[in-house]
Scaffold this active site. Structure first.
Site, PDB file in Angstrom:
ATOM      1  NE  ARG A  49     -68.340  26.735 -57.987  1.00 16.74           N
ATOM      2  CZ  ARG A  49     -68.673  27.387 -58.818  1.00 16.74           C
ATOM      3  NH1 ARG A  49     -68.393  27.921 -59.748  1.00 16.74           N
ATOM      4  NH2 ARG A  49     -69.429  28.433 -58.076  1.00 16.74           N
ATOM      5  N   GLY A  50     -71.743  24.705 -60.018  1.00 14.80           N
ATOM      6  CA  GLY A  50     -72.431  25.438 -59.730  1.00 14.80           C
ATOM      7  C   GLY A  50     -73.331  24.896 -60.221  1.00 14.80           C
ATOM      8  CB  ALA A  51     -77.108  25.244 -59.413  1.00 15.03           C
ATOM      9  NE  ARG A  83     -71.600  20.066 -54.191  1.00 17.19           N
ATOM     10  CZ  ARG A  83     -71.190  21.163 -54.862  1.00 17.19           C
ATOM     11  NH1 ARG A  83     -70.747  21.261 -55.423  1.00 17.19           N
ATOM     12  NH2 ARG A  83     -70.785  21.804 -53.372  1.00 17.19           N
ATOM     13  CD  GLN A 179     -67.555  28.125 -53.642  1.00 17.47           C
ATOM     14  OE1 GLN A 179     -67.048  29.033 -52.111  1.00 17.47           O
ATOM     15  NE2 GLN A 179     -68.461  26.473 -53.067  1.00 17.47           N
ATOM     16  CG  ASP A 220     -76.879  25.898 -54.892  1.00 22.66           C
ATOM     17  OD1 ASP A 220     -76.915  26.630 -54.769  1.00 22.66           O
ATOM     18  OD2 ASP A 220     -76.664  24.774 -56.205  1.00 22.66           O
ATOM     19  CG  ASN A 230     -77.213  30.297 -53.389  1.00 24.26           C
ATOM     20  OD1 ASN A 230     -76.911  30.370 -54.804  1.00 24.26           O
ATOM     21  ND2 ASN A 230     -76.972  32.276 -53.142  1.00 24.26           N
ATOM     22  CE  LYS A 231     -71.797  27.814 -52.008  1.00 25.01           C
ATOM     23  NZ  LYS A 231     -71.081  25.788 -51.312  1.00 25.01           N
TER      24      LYS A 231
END
Ligand code: MRU
Length: 330
Positions: A49-51, A83, A179, A220, A230-231
Site C-alpha cells: 500500500r502507499g501511492a 484500489r 499505518q 494519494d 490523502n489518508k
C-alpha cells in the site's frame, strides 16, 4: 540509514516479492506474486500500500502478465480495479500500455518507474528538509514502505533529522488501519529518529500547547489547483494547523498530480469495509450489529496548504500556476 523496501524483484524466477504490510511490525513475511491477478489481489488486500508503491507494483503486475501469458487487457483491467484513489496506479498502468507486446520493453519500463521513484524522492526529501524544523507531526505512512524509494513526507522528515533540523516526530496512529502506529513507528525506530506515537485525536491538544512546529503529509492524488486526497484524518489536521498558525505541507512526486482534474471534487474516495472500524485484529470494539462508516481517504482544499513539496522544489500559492508550471502544462 537502514531502509526496508516493500518489494523485491527476482529476475531469474520472474517473481515479484512483497513484504506483507498487514503483518508488520510484528512479523516480516514475504509473499511471492507470480501473476497480474495475484498482484491485483495483493494491492486490494493491502499487502502492499502507499501511492508510489502501488504504482510500481502494478507496473510489475503487467510484467508478470506477460511472463505468465495472461491477457494484457484483462490484467490491466484487474489492476485498475484494485484500489481507486491513488493516481499512481493509473499513471503506472498508462506508462505500461505501449509495452504490452514486449517482455523486454515492459520490464524496462517497470524498472524505469521504480528508478524514477528513487530519484524523485531523493529530491523531495532534500527540498522538504529545508522547510522543516523542531517538532514535526505526520499522518499515515509515507516512508520507504509506502513508496519503494526514500519516502515522500517521511523522506523529508528523515533527511531533516539527519541534518539536525528536526528533533522529534509526533506520529499519528492513523485510525482505523493504523499505518502510523504499525509502519511509520517501525520506520522511525529503525532510522533512530526520536518519535512518539499519539492517537489522532491528540494532535489539536499538542498544537495548542505549542509542541508542533510543522505538519507534513503525503498525497494519494492531487488536482491541478492543489486540492488533494490523502489518508482519512488529513483534512482535520489541515484545519487544526491553520487554526494554530502552524505550517502545513504536502509532499508528493509530480506523478501524483492528476492532470485531468481541475479541482479535488472529482477524486474518487475509497470506502473500505466497516469491520476495519468495528474491529481490531478480530476483536469487536462496538456492540454487535452497530453500523460503521469507513472512507479511507479525505479531501483537503488547497487553501490550507503552506507549500507543496515536489521533486522540482517547494511550490507556493497560487498553486494552480505553480503546479502547471512544474508539470510543464500551458
Ligand atoms: O491506504 P494506504 O495505506 O495506501 O494510504 C497511504 C496514504 O494515504 C499515504 O499518505 C499516501 O499514499 C502517500 S505515500 C507516499
Amino acid at each position: 540509514m537502514e531502509r526496508v523496501l516493500p518489494f523485491r524483484w527476482d529476475e531469474g524466477e520472474g517473481v515479484f516479492w512483497l513484504l506483507d504490510q498487514r503483518r508488520l511490525p510484528l512479523e516480516e513475511v514475504w509473499v511471492p506474486v507470480r501473476t497480474a491477478k495475484e498482484m491485483a489481489e495483493a494491492i486490494r488486500a493491502m499487502v502492499v500500500r502507499g501511492a508510489p508503491a502501488i504504482g510500481v507494483s502494478a507496473a510489475f503486475g503487467m510484467v508478470l502478465a506477460h511472463l505468465r501469458g495472461e491477457d494484457p487487457v484483462e490484467a490491466d483491467r484487474l489492476l485498475r480495479q484494485s484500489r481507486p484513489t491513488a493516481v499512481n496506479l493509473f499513471y503506472a498502468l498508462d506508462r505500461m500500455r505501449p509495452h504490452w507486446g514486449s517482455a523486454e520493453g515492459s520490464l524496462e519500463e517497470a524498472k524505469a518507474l521504480w528508478r524514477e521513484v528513487e530519484e524523485t524522492e531523493g529530491a523531495i526529501s532534500r527540498h522538504g528538509a529545508r522547510v522543516l524544523r523542531g517538532q514535526v507531526l505526520t499522518h499515515c505512512n509515507t516512508g520507504p514502505l509506502a513508496t519503494g524509494g526514500f519516502g515522500t513526507a517521511l523522506g523529508a522528515i528523515l533527511e531533516a533529522h539527519r541534518q539536525g533540523r528536526v528533533t522529534h516526530v509526533w506520529v499519528d496512529e492513523t485510525r482505523p488501519y493504523l499505518q502510523g502506529a504499525r509502519l511509520t513507528a517501525f520506520e522511525l525506530m529503525k532510522a533512530g529518529v526520536p518519535a512518539t506515537l499519539i492517537a489522532d485525536s491528540m494532535a489539536g491538544f499538542l498544537m495548542a500547547q505549542g509542541r508542533v512546529d510543522a505538519v507534513i503529509v503525503g498525497v494519494d492524488r492531487m488536482a491541478l489547483n492543489g486540492d488533494f486526497a490523502n489518508k482519512i484524518g488529513t483534512y482535520a489536521l489541515a484545519v487544526l494547523a491553520r487554526h494554530h498558525g502552524i505550517p502545513f505541507y504536502a509532499a508528493l512526486p509530480l506523478s501524483s498530480v492528476d492532470p485531468n482534474l481541475p479541482t479535488g471534487e472529482g477524486i474518487p474516495i475509497e470506502e473500505r469495509p466497516p469491520e476495519e472500524v468495528l474491529e481490531l485484529k478480530g476483536v469487536r470494539l462496538a456492540p454487535l450489529g452497530f453500523p460503521a462508516y469507513h472512507p479511507a481517504f479525505d479531501l483537503t482544499p488547497h487553501r490550507y496548504l503552506t507549500g507543496i513539496v515536489t521533486e522540482k522544489g517547494v511550490l507556493y500559492p497560487p498553486f494552480d500556476e505553480a503546479l502547471r508550471d512544474a508539470l510543464g502544462l500551458a
